[in-house]
Motif scaffolding. Structure first.
Motif, PDB file in Angstrom:
ATOM      1  N   ALA A 211      34.277  10.412  44.134  1.00  0.00           N
ATOM      2  CA  ALA A 211      33.779  11.581  44.877  1.00  0.00           C
ATOM      3  C   ALA A 211      32.752  12.302  44.027  1.00  0.00           C
TER       4      ALA A 211
ATOM      5  N   VAL B 110      41.099  15.394  45.089  1.00  0.00           N
ATOM      6  CA  VAL B 110      40.097  16.458  45.058  1.00  0.00           C
ATOM      7  C   VAL B 110      40.372  17.365  46.249  1.00  0.00           C
ATOM      8  N   ASN B 111      40.694  18.622  45.953  1.00  0.00           N
ATOM      9  CA  ASN B 111      41.019  19.597  46.997  1.00  0.00           C
ATOM     10  C   ASN B 111      42.143  19.095  47.906  1.00  0.00           C
TER      11      ASN B 111
ATOM     12  N   VAL C 201      39.252  22.563  37.460  1.00  0.00           N
ATOM     13  CA  VAL C 201      38.311  23.189  38.395  1.00  0.00           C
ATOM     14  C   VAL C 201      36.890  22.942  37.895  1.00  0.00           C
TER      15      VAL C 201
ATOM     16  N   ASP D 141      35.309  22.668  43.277  1.00  0.00           N
ATOM     17  CA  ASP D 141      36.258  21.605  43.595  1.00  0.00           C
ATOM     18  C   ASP D 141      37.423  21.607  42.604  1.00  0.00           C
ATOM     19  N   LYS D 142      38.624  21.362  43.126  1.00  0.00           N
ATOM     20  CA  LYS D 142      39.827  21.305  42.294  1.00  0.00           C
ATOM     21  C   LYS D 142      40.298  19.858  42.197  1.00  0.00           C
ATOM     22  N   VAL D 143      40.274  19.317  40.979  1.00  0.00           N
ATOM     23  CA  VAL D 143      40.691  17.943  40.724  1.00  0.00           C
ATOM     24  C   VAL D 143      42.144  17.958  40.260  1.00  0.00           C
TER      25      VAL D 143
ATOM     26  N   LEU E  89      31.361  15.661  42.856  1.00  0.00           N
ATOM     27  CA  LEU E  89      31.978  16.977  42.744  1.00  0.00           C
ATOM     28  C   LEU E  89      31.004  18.088  43.116  1.00  0.00           C
ATOM     29  N   GLU E  90      31.525  19.090  43.776  1.00  0.00           N
ATOM     30  CA  GLU E  90      30.772  20.294  44.112  1.00  0.00           C
ATOM     31  C   GLU E  90      31.394  21.474  43.364  1.00  0.00           C
TER      32      GLU E  90
END
Length: 292
Positions: A74, A66-67, A90, A80-82, A76-77
């Protein structure tokens, strides 16, 4: 509503998250199927929880980032790039006015499955719509409502009888709070909460039995998480070795790094066993100097 923008091989598609659990990977059994060969069959999943959308790696071969940071789990917000292999997903929060439903026929590089539409009215075997059958009598929906209401009232009465004896018991309340923490993915906090039961008198025997069961499940999950973390750490070390061999022809140094990985995890036979095929492949390709 949340959604994922999936970027794969230079093409993008959108998947609206409608399910409680969205599984991602290379197999067609997943909600989101990726054509990326570096993605595991069941690579990771996104779960809807009370704290938001939680990403969970499913012991994938190359890990989930993640990022740019490899993670086991995690929350996610937005934005965030998975990273799944070479594919990027994204995570976004989309308002209902902007939600788009993408036809599977237009997606490329993989399929993002959608639940099949549910018909508003069904037909009987003779071809007539089922709601015509109730023209002269009580409507079918009314009959169903009465049956459902009666069943619900009966369940409430039974639940009230069962819980009336324990609703004020502080020990039972603590155990229920611990169960909630466990369900939310907090086994360590659940164990701490369960220790409070030891200082409460008069806890029913069945509740103590439930306490012991829940404590065992918490310990099992913590041990699984510990081993899972070690396994992911070992995979990251192997990835660093793969990057090293791309730039180096020093076979002795390559084998020294492989030996370090084996020694570091020799007390965890399961991890060494899982890494076995990769270790054997590298040692065969880069034999020790002086070895035939």
């Amino acid at each position: 509503m949340a959604r994922l923008t999936i970027v794969e091989k230079g093409r993008s598609r959108i998947y609206d998250i409608c399910e409680e659990v969205v599984r991602i990977g290379g197999s067609s059994d997943n909600n989101i199927e990726l054509s990326d060969p570096s993605a595991s069959k069941s690579h990771c999943e996104i779960r809807q929880t009370s704290k938001g959308f939680r990403l969970v790696d499913l012991e994938s071969k190359h890990g989930t980032a993640v990022n740019g940071d490899f993670v086991n789990q995690a929350v996610l917000e937005p934005g965030d790039k998975v990273q799944v292999g070479k594919s990027v997903l994204v995570f976004e929060e989309a308002s209902s006015a902007r939600v788009q439903v993408q036809s599977p026929a237009r997606s490329t590089g993989g399929r993002a499955r959608r639940p099949a539409p549910v018909p508003l009215r069904s037909r009987d075997d003779d071809g007539e719509r089922s709601w015509h059958r109730h023209k002269k009598g009580m409507p079918g929906w009314a009959v169903g409502l009465i049956v459902a209401g009666s069943a619900g009232l009966l369940m409430l009465m039974v639940f009230g009888i069962i819980s009336s004896s324990s609703k004020d018991d502080p020990g039972v309340t603590v155990i229920r709070q611990a169960q909630f923490l466990y369900d939310e993915g907090e086994p360590e906090k659940a164990l701490t909460k369960l220790k409070e039961v030891d200082g409460i008198r008069g806890v029913p025997a069945w509740a103590l039995s439930e306490r012991d069961r829940l404590a065992g499940e918490c310990n099992n999950r913590l041990e699984e998480a510990r081993l899972f973390g070690l396994h992911n750490q070992a995979k990251r070390e192997m990835n660093l070795i793969y990057r090293f061999v791309e730039k180096s022809t020093d076979y002795a140094e390559i084998n020294r790094k492989l030996d370090e990985v084996v020694k570091r995890y020799e007390d965890h036979g399961d991890i060494v066993k899982r890494l076995g095929p990769e270790l054997d492949r590298l040692r065969k390709k880069y034999p020790r100097p002086g070895k035939p």
